[in-house]
Design a protein around this motif. Structure first.
Motif, PDB file in Angstrom:
ATOM      1  N   SER A 126      49.581  -3.141 -14.615  1.00  0.00           N
ATOM      2  CA  SER A 126      48.451  -2.528 -13.832  1.00  0.00           C
ATOM      3  C   SER A 126      48.275  -1.564 -12.807  1.00  0.00           C
ATOM      4  O   SER A 126      49.682  -1.276 -12.046  1.00  0.00           O
ATOM      5  CB  SER A 126      47.615  -3.632 -12.728  1.00  0.00           C
ATOM      6  OG  SER A 126      48.759  -3.878 -11.866  1.00  0.00           O
ATOM      7  N   LEU A 127      47.863  -0.572 -12.328  1.00  0.00           N
ATOM      8  CA  LEU A 127      48.219   0.342 -12.088  1.00  0.00           C
ATOM      9  C   LEU A 127      48.695   0.690 -10.099  1.00  0.00           C
ATOM     10  O   LEU A 127      49.334   0.797 -10.513  1.00  0.00           O
ATOM     11  CB  LEU A 127      46.739   1.662 -11.685  1.00  0.00           C
ATOM     12  CG  LEU A 127      46.909   2.603 -11.374  1.00  0.00           C
ATOM     13  CD1 LEU A 127      47.464   3.553 -12.547  1.00  0.00           C
ATOM     14  CD2 LEU A 127      45.515   3.734 -11.238  1.00  0.00           C
ATOM     15  N   GLU A 128      47.950  -0.433  -9.702  1.00  0.00           N
ATOM     16  CA  GLU A 128      48.492  -0.996  -8.483  1.00  0.00           C
ATOM     17  C   GLU A 128      50.043  -2.170  -8.455  1.00  0.00           C
ATOM     18  O   GLU A 128      50.611  -1.745  -7.661  1.00  0.00           O
ATOM     19  CB  GLU A 128      47.535  -2.181  -8.140  1.00  0.00           C
ATOM     20  CG  GLU A 128      47.117  -2.861  -6.509  1.00  0.00           C
ATOM     21  CD  GLU A 128      47.399  -1.161  -5.189  1.00  0.00           C
ATOM     22  OE1 GLU A 128      48.807  -0.992  -4.885  1.00  0.00           O
ATOM     23  OE2 GLU A 128      46.900  -0.140  -5.612  1.00  0.00           O
ATOM     24  N   GLU A 129      50.392  -2.131  -9.366  1.00  0.00           N
ATOM     25  CA  GLU A 129      51.338  -3.027  -9.368  1.00  0.00           C
ATOM     26  C   GLU A 129      52.811  -2.016  -9.911  1.00  0.00           C
ATOM     27  O   GLU A 129      53.814  -1.825  -9.369  1.00  0.00           O
ATOM     28  CB  GLU A 129      51.807  -4.626 -10.799  1.00  0.00           C
ATOM     29  CG  GLU A 129      51.572  -5.675 -10.283  1.00  0.00           C
ATOM     30  CD  GLU A 129      51.850  -6.688 -11.455  1.00  0.00           C
ATOM     31  OE1 GLU A 129      52.714  -6.331 -11.911  1.00  0.00           O
ATOM     32  OE2 GLU A 129      50.358  -7.306 -11.711  1.00  0.00           O
ATOM     33  N   ARG A 186      52.078   1.007  -8.756  1.00  0.00           N
ATOM     34  CA  ARG A 186      52.201   1.902  -7.312  1.00  0.00           C
ATOM     35  C   ARG A 186      52.929   1.235  -6.891  1.00  0.00           C
ATOM     36  O   ARG A 186      54.303   1.644  -6.194  1.00  0.00           O
ATOM     37  CB  ARG A 186      51.245   2.316  -6.742  1.00  0.00           C
ATOM     38  CG  ARG A 186      50.012   2.685  -7.498  1.00  0.00           C
ATOM     39  CD  ARG A 186      48.805   3.868  -6.310  1.00  0.00           C
ATOM     40  NE  ARG A 186      48.558   4.939  -6.618  1.00  0.00           N
ATOM     41  CZ  ARG A 186      47.404   4.227  -7.193  1.00  0.00           C
ATOM     42  NH1 ARG A 186      46.436   3.688  -7.341  1.00  0.00           N
ATOM     43  NH2 ARG A 186      46.416   6.116  -8.325  1.00  0.00           N
ATOM     44  N   GLN A 187      52.750   0.045  -6.247  1.00  0.00           N
ATOM     45  CA  GLN A 187      54.209  -1.340  -5.448  1.00  0.00           C
ATOM     46  C   GLN A 187      55.213  -0.762  -5.612  1.00  0.00           C
ATOM     47  O   GLN A 187      56.012  -0.984  -5.255  1.00  0.00           O
ATOM     48  CB  GLN A 187      53.112  -2.513  -5.732  1.00  0.00           C
ATOM     49  CG  GLN A 187      54.078  -2.464  -3.905  1.00  0.00           C
ATOM     50  CD  GLN A 187      53.109  -4.343  -4.011  1.00  0.00           C
ATOM     51  OE1 GLN A 187      52.061  -5.072  -5.258  1.00  0.00           O
ATOM     52  NE2 GLN A 187      53.733  -5.430  -3.356  1.00  0.00           N
TER      53      GLN A 187
END
Ligand code: ATP
Ligand code: MG
Length: 193
Positions: free
Chosen positions: A94-97, A99-100
């Motif tokens: 996922s994009l959020e993962e 980024r993190q």
């Protein structure tokens, strides 16, 4: 005046003006041709030979163990090889993962960069992470500006962002002329990994 003579004179002039001691550079190896990580490894080997300490930091987690992992430990503390954070795979989650993961990786890289303990810091595949926007290029440039003056940095990966290219002291673009993959020859250990 011959070209050789003009060149020698130019060189002498530059030597007179050059600041004394080491002047940390930012080097970028980018482009779609093979050789970016290989060039960074070659630069790192040369730096170790010069008696420097090198931190070779990997933003991507490769599918295979790369053969350099078998030899770098022979250099002991002089050559640190580290996969940062959780490491990215070439498949996106996922994009959020992503980024993190990039933030975690970058936090580790910044510490090593700012410590000044390594004369050469390689940020392998950071361009990829920047290109996809997982990491903010301005944040990276701020850290490069703030680094100890003697630290040289190599950034590798396709699609180096324009802001990094314009900031860097040296940019080499690897351009594909031929690659064995196009004739169906797959990656081979010792050449590709
Ligand atoms: P290397 O690690 O061999 O120096 P690189 O860092 O320039 O390559 P990457 O974009 O990091 O290239 O990709 C790594 C892998 O992809 C290597 O196995 C390499 O052989 C392969 N590769 C690089 N460029 C190409 C290309 N133009 N076409 C097909 N495969 C490529
Ligand atoms: Mg590479």
């Amino acid at each position: 005046m011959t070209d050789a003579k003009a060149y020698r004179e130019q060189l002498q002039e530059l030597r007179r003006k050059a600041p004394k001691g080491q002047q940390g550079l930012v080097l970028v190896y980018t482009g779609d041709g093979k050789g970016k990580t290989s060039a960074a490894l070659g630069t790192a080997l040369r730096a170790v030979g010069a008696g420097w300490r090198v931190a070779f930091l990997q933003f991507m987690k490769g599918a295979w163990k790369s053969a350099e992992e078998n030899v770098i430990p022979l250099f002991g503390d002089q050559w640190l090889l580290r996969k940062l954070g959780r490491g990215f795979t070439w498949e996106h989650e996922s994009l959020e993962e992503d980024r993190q993961a990039a933030q975690e990786a970058w936090a580790e890289a910044v510490q090593i960069l700012q410590s000044g303990q390594y004369e050469l810091v390689v940020l392998d595949e950071i361009n990829y992470v920047l290109h996809y926007g997982f990491l903010d290029v301005e944040e990276v440039l701020d850290a490069l500006r703030a680094r100890p003056a003697h630290v040289h940095v190599v950034c590798t990966g396709r699609n180096a962002p324009e802001a990094l290219v314009s900031f860097a002291d040296l940019v080499t673009e690897m351009r594909k002329v031929k690659h064995p993959f196009d004739q169906g020859i797959l990656a081979q250990q010792g050449i590709d990994y």
